[in-house]
Design a protein around this motif. Structure first.
Motif, PDB file in Angstrom:
ATOM      1  N   VAL A 126       0.848  -1.180   0.000  1.00  0.00           N
ATOM      2  CA  VAL A 126       0.000   0.000   0.000  1.00  0.00           C
ATOM      3  C   VAL A 126       0.891   1.240   0.000  1.00  0.00           C
ATOM      4  O   VAL A 126       1.772   1.382   0.853  1.00  0.00           O
ATOM      5  N   GLY A 127       0.688   2.112  -0.980  1.00  0.00           N
ATOM      6  CA  GLY A 127       1.510   3.310  -1.062  1.00  0.00           C
ATOM      7  C   GLY A 127       0.993   4.266  -2.121  1.00  0.00           C
ATOM      8  O   GLY A 127      -0.054   4.032  -2.728  1.00  0.00           O
ATOM      9  N   ASN A 128       1.745   5.327  -2.342  1.00  0.00           N
ATOM     10  CA  ASN A 128       1.450   6.263  -3.413  1.00  0.00           C
ATOM     11  C   ASN A 128       2.431   5.989  -4.541  1.00  0.00           C
ATOM     12  O   ASN A 128       3.650   6.077  -4.342  1.00  0.00           O
ATOM     13  N   ARG A 129       1.927   5.643  -5.706  1.00  0.00           N
ATOM     14  CA  ARG A 129       2.778   5.181  -6.794  1.00  0.00           C
ATOM     15  C   ARG A 129       3.821   6.234  -7.188  1.00  0.00           C
ATOM     16  O   ARG A 129       4.990   5.920  -7.409  1.00  0.00           O
ATOM     17  N   ARG A 130       3.394   7.483  -7.297  1.00  0.00           N
ATOM     18  CA  ARG A 130       4.294   8.545  -7.744  1.00  0.00           C
ATOM     19  C   ARG A 130       5.436   8.764  -6.750  1.00  0.00           C
ATOM     20  O   ARG A 130       6.596   8.892  -7.142  1.00  0.00           O
ATOM     21  N   LEU A 131       5.110   8.792  -5.467  1.00  0.00           N
ATOM     22  CA  LEU A 131       6.138   9.014  -4.458  1.00  0.00           C
ATOM     23  C   LEU A 131       7.079   7.821  -4.350  1.00  0.00           C
ATOM     24  O   LEU A 131       8.303   7.981  -4.234  1.00  0.00           O
ATOM     25  N   LEU A 132       6.518   6.608  -4.399  1.00  0.00           N
ATOM     26  CA  LEU A 132       7.343   5.413  -4.304  1.00  0.00           C
ATOM     27  C   LEU A 132       8.306   5.328  -5.477  1.00  0.00           C
ATOM     28  O   LEU A 132       9.487   4.985  -5.316  1.00  0.00           O
ATOM     29  N   GLN A 133       7.820   5.648  -6.663  1.00  0.00           N
ATOM     30  CA  GLN A 133       8.696   5.629  -7.830  1.00  0.00           C
ATOM     31  C   GLN A 133       9.853   6.609  -7.664  1.00  0.00           C
ATOM     32  O   GLN A 133      11.002   6.296  -7.990  1.00  0.00           O
ATOM     33  N   GLN A 134       9.574   7.786  -7.110  1.00  0.00           N
ATOM     34  CA  GLN A 134      10.628   8.776  -6.917  1.00  0.00           C
ATOM     35  C   GLN A 134      11.669   8.311  -5.903  1.00  0.00           C
ATOM     36  O   GLN A 134      12.865   8.527  -6.062  1.00  0.00           O
TER      37      GLN A 134
END
Length: 244
Positions: A126-134
Motif C-alpha cells: 500500500v503506497g502512493n505510486r508517484r512518491l514510491l517511484q521517486q
C-alpha cells in the motif's frame, strides 16, 4: 540502528532537516550537472565534431539533464507543504520495472546494469505510486557507480511481517553506521561535500526519500553488507490477494 544476520547492520531513519537547509544543499548539488551541461552544450556546437561524436554528446546532454530533473522533482515533492496523499494497492514488481526502464540508458552509458530480482510470489503493498517511484529512482541513481558486470545493481522485493520491503542493493564502499545522521548533519551545516566513502551519492535525494516515505506513513533505511549496501523503503502489506 539494529543488527541483522550474517554480519549485516541496518539503520532506519526519519528526516529532521528543514526546508532552507535542503534547498541550499540542492543548489550545491545541482551546480555540478549544470556546469557539465554548459560544457557539453558548448562542445556539441563545434564544427569539428563528427556525426557519431555529436550523437554521443547529445546522449550525454539528455542523461545529465534527466538526472538533474529527477533531483529537482524529488525536492519539489518532498517540500514541507506536501499533503499526505491517497494510498492504493501497488504491485511492487511493476513499479520496479518502470524504474529499471527509465534508468537503463543511464546505467548502460556508465557500463552498469540495473536488474529486478525475480520472485515467484509477489506481495502487494500500500503506497502512493508517484512518491514510491521517486524514492526508488533516487536510491537507484545513488547506486549508479557501485556495481560491476559480475555484480549488477539489483532491486529486491521481500516481505517482513506486515510490511513489504523494496531495496536497491549495490556493491560500493562501506557506508557509515550512522549514515543518515551524517547526511543530515552535512546538510544542516551546509557542507557541500558528500560522504567521503561515497562521493557520488546525492544527500538531497536521500533526504527527499525520507520525506516522501514519511508522507506515505512508511520509512526508509539502509542495510550495510560486507560488500556494499542496500537502501530500502518499507511499506504496509496490502490486504488484497498477492499476485502469482
Amino acid at each position: 540502528m539494529s543488527t541483522a544476520s550474517h554480519g549485516e547492520y541496518k539503520e532506519e531513519s526519519r528526516s529532521f532537516v528543514d526546508d532552507s537547509s535542503l534547498i541550499i544543499a540542492a543548489a550545491n548539488e545541482l551546480s555540478s550537472p549544470l556546469v557539465l551541461l554548459r560544457q557539453l552544450g558548448l562542445t556539441v556546437t563545434s564544427d569539428t565534431l563528427g556525426k557519431d561524436e555529436r550523437q554521443l554528446l547529445g546522449e550525454q546532454l539528455t542523461l545529465t539533464s534527466e538526472r538533474a530533473l529527477r533531483m529537482a522533482a524529488s525536492l519539489s515533492m518532498a517540500s514541507s507543504g506536501q499533503q499526505r496523499l491517497e494510498l492504493e494497492p501497488i504491485n511492487p514488481i511493476s513499479i520496479c520495472r518502470e524504474v529499471v526502464h527509465e534508468l537503463s540508458p543511464l546505467f548502460a552509458a556508465h557500463g552498469q546494469t540495473l536488474t529486478v530480482q525475480k520472485r515467484s510470489r509477489i506481495p502487494l503493498l500500500v503506497g502512493n505510486r508517484r512518491l514510491l517511484q521517486q524514492i526508488l529512482l533516487s536510491f537507484s541513481d545513488n547506486a549508479l557507480f557501485y556495481g560491476s558486470k559480475s555484480h549488477p545493481i539489483r532491486m529486491n522485493i521481500s516481505g517482513h511481517g506486515d510490511t513489504v520491503r523494496i531495496g536497491v542493493r549495490d556493491y560500493g564502499p562501506a557506508v557509515p553506521i550512522d549514515v543518515w545522521q551524517q547526511i543530515e548533519s552535512r546538510v544542516t551545516r551546509h557542507v557541500p561535500t558528500p560522504l567521503a566513502s561515497r562521493p557520488h551519492i546525492s544527500t538531497v535525494g536521500l533526504i527527499a526519500a525520507q520525506r516522501l516515505a514519511e508522507a506515505m506513513g512508511s520509512a526508509v533505511g539502509v542495510t550495510r553488507h560486507r560488500d556494499g549496501a542496500t537502501f530500502y523503503v518499507d511499506l504496509r502489506l496490502s490486504g488484497q490477494t498477492s499476485l502469482l
